[in-house]
Design an enzyme around this catalytic site. Structure first.
Site, mmCIF file in Angstrom:
data_model
loop_
_atom_site.group_PDB
_atom_site.id
_atom_site.type_symbol
_atom_site.label_atom_id
_atom_site.label_comp_id
_atom_site.label_asym_id
_atom_site.label_seq_id
_atom_site.Cartn_x
_atom_site.Cartn_y
_atom_site.Cartn_z
ATOM 1 N N HIS A 1 -17.338 29.710 26.751
ATOM 2 C CA HIS A 1 -17.468 31.118 26.361
ATOM 3 C C HIS A 1 -16.836 32.029 27.420
ATOM 4 C CE1 HIS A 1 -21.362 29.793 24.156
ATOM 5 N NE2 HIS A 1 -20.479 30.074 23.222
ATOM 6 N N LYS B 1 -29.576 28.653 13.333
ATOM 7 C CA LYS B 1 -29.838 28.025 14.630
ATOM 8 C C LYS B 1 -31.210 28.411 15.172
ATOM 9 C CE LYS B 1 -25.027 27.612 16.067
ATOM 10 N NZ LYS B 1 -23.976 28.100 16.974
ATOM 11 N N ARG C 1 -12.933 25.659 18.885
ATOM 12 C CA ARG C 1 -12.839 24.492 19.768
ATOM 13 C C ARG C 1 -12.069 23.366 19.113
ATOM 14 N NH1 ARG C 1 -19.084 24.586 20.632
ATOM 15 N NH2 ARG C 1 -18.690 24.770 18.430
ATOM 16 N N SER D 1 -22.948 25.200 23.542
ATOM 17 C CA SER D 1 -24.334 25.463 23.951
ATOM 18 C C SER D 1 -25.223 24.282 23.570
ATOM 19 C CB SER D 1 -24.851 26.747 23.284
ATOM 20 O OG SER D 1 -24.072 27.847 23.656
HETATM 21 O O1 PNS Z 1 -22.340 31.399 18.306
HETATM 22 P P1 PNS Z 1 -22.538 31.340 16.819
HETATM 23 O O2 PNS Z 1 -23.914 30.858 16.476
HETATM 24 O O3 PNS Z 1 -21.469 30.535 16.122
HETATM 25 O O4 PNS Z 1 -22.396 32.858 16.284
HETATM 26 C C1 PNS Z 1 -22.580 33.151 14.920
HETATM 27 C C2 PNS Z 1 -22.840 34.658 14.734
HETATM 28 C C3 PNS Z 1 -24.101 35.076 15.500
HETATM 29 C C4 PNS Z 1 -21.644 35.437 15.230
HETATM 30 C C5 PNS Z 1 -23.027 34.904 13.195
HETATM 31 O O5 PNS Z 1 -24.136 34.170 12.734
HETATM 32 C C6 PNS Z 1 -23.184 36.386 12.883
HETATM 33 O O6 PNS Z 1 -22.202 37.093 12.756
HETATM 34 N N1 PNS Z 1 -24.460 36.852 12.733
HETATM 35 C C7 PNS Z 1 -24.755 38.233 12.441
HETATM 36 C C8 PNS Z 1 -25.155 38.412 10.971
HETATM 37 C C9 PNS Z 1 -23.928 38.515 10.077
HETATM 38 O O7 PNS Z 1 -23.096 39.387 10.199
HETATM 39 N N2 PNS Z 1 -23.834 37.574 9.123
HETATM 40 C C10 PNS Z 1 -22.728 37.557 8.201
HETATM 41 C C11 PNS Z 1 -21.497 36.891 8.757
HETATM 42 S S1 PNS Z 1 -21.734 35.147 8.993
#
Ligand code: PNS
Length: 167
Positions: free
Chosen positions: A17, A41, A93, A131
């Site tokens: 990150h 998650k 990745r 992570s």
């Molecule tokens: O590190 P991650 O878990 O891959 O990040 C995912 C994240 C947090 C960016 C994604 O779940 C997110 O955008 N969450 C906010 C809610 C949202 O906008 N959901 C719709 C798009 S998936």
């Protein structure tokens, strides 16, 4: 001012990150690293702890003077708009990441026209770090140096052991 958002779970923030943060920060006037909720998650750290771990990891790192750390609930596109950001940065990745990330990018384009997604591919030597891998290593008391910033390695290890003792 060109602002980008780098959203994620960051549970915890890894050296992978941090590499994306440094490279994205070089491309924008301002980069906002935002801890957000991923409904798929389960978390180890609280949101406040994740923000603190990111801030401490960035401390002393080169090229991150234009980086802010924040957290938000709700939709990513709404947060991006609230920060006047036209771009979301995501790290890729492996090919395995691509499918889900494409789907999220398409969904975000649908939900928030005008907010585009920029993918940065991981440095090959860091591409295996996630992570999830860090939490797994911490579970088996493997030294986390090289996987997370040195300044947070002990805290990540301690939190995992605390979590295991609670069970
Ligand atoms: O590190 P991650 O878990 O891959 O990040 C995912 C994240 C947090 C960016 C994604 O779940 C997110 O955008 N969450 C906010 C809610 C949202 O906008 N959901 C719709 C798009 S998936």
């Amino acid at each position: 001012m060109r602002t980008a958002i780098y959203p994620g779970s960051f549970d915890p923030v890894t050296v992978g990150h941090l590499d994306i943060i440094q490279r994205a920060a070089a491309q924008f006037d301002r980069l906002v690293v935002c801890v957000m909720y991923n409904s798929e998650k389960q978390g180890l750290f609280t949101t406040a702890e994740r923000v603190d771990l990111i801030r401490r990891s960035l401390d002393g790192l080169d090229g991150v003077e234009n980086v802010e750390v924040d957290h938000a609930d709700g939709l990513l596109v709404d947060y991006a708009r609230s920060r006047n950001a036209s771009c979301v940065v995501k790290g890729l990745r492996r090919v395995a990441d691509f499918e889900a990330e494409m789907q999220m990018a398409d969904l975000n384009r649908q939900l928030g026209p005008g907010v585009d997604t920029l993918f940065l591919t991981a440095r090959p030597d860091l591409a295996f770090i996630s992570s999830t891998i860090v939490r797994e290593l911490a579970r088996y008391r493997v030294d986390l140096g090289g996987y997370v910033a040195g300044s947070i390695a002990d805290d990540v290890a301690a939190r995992m052991q605390q979590r295991l003792e609670e069970k």
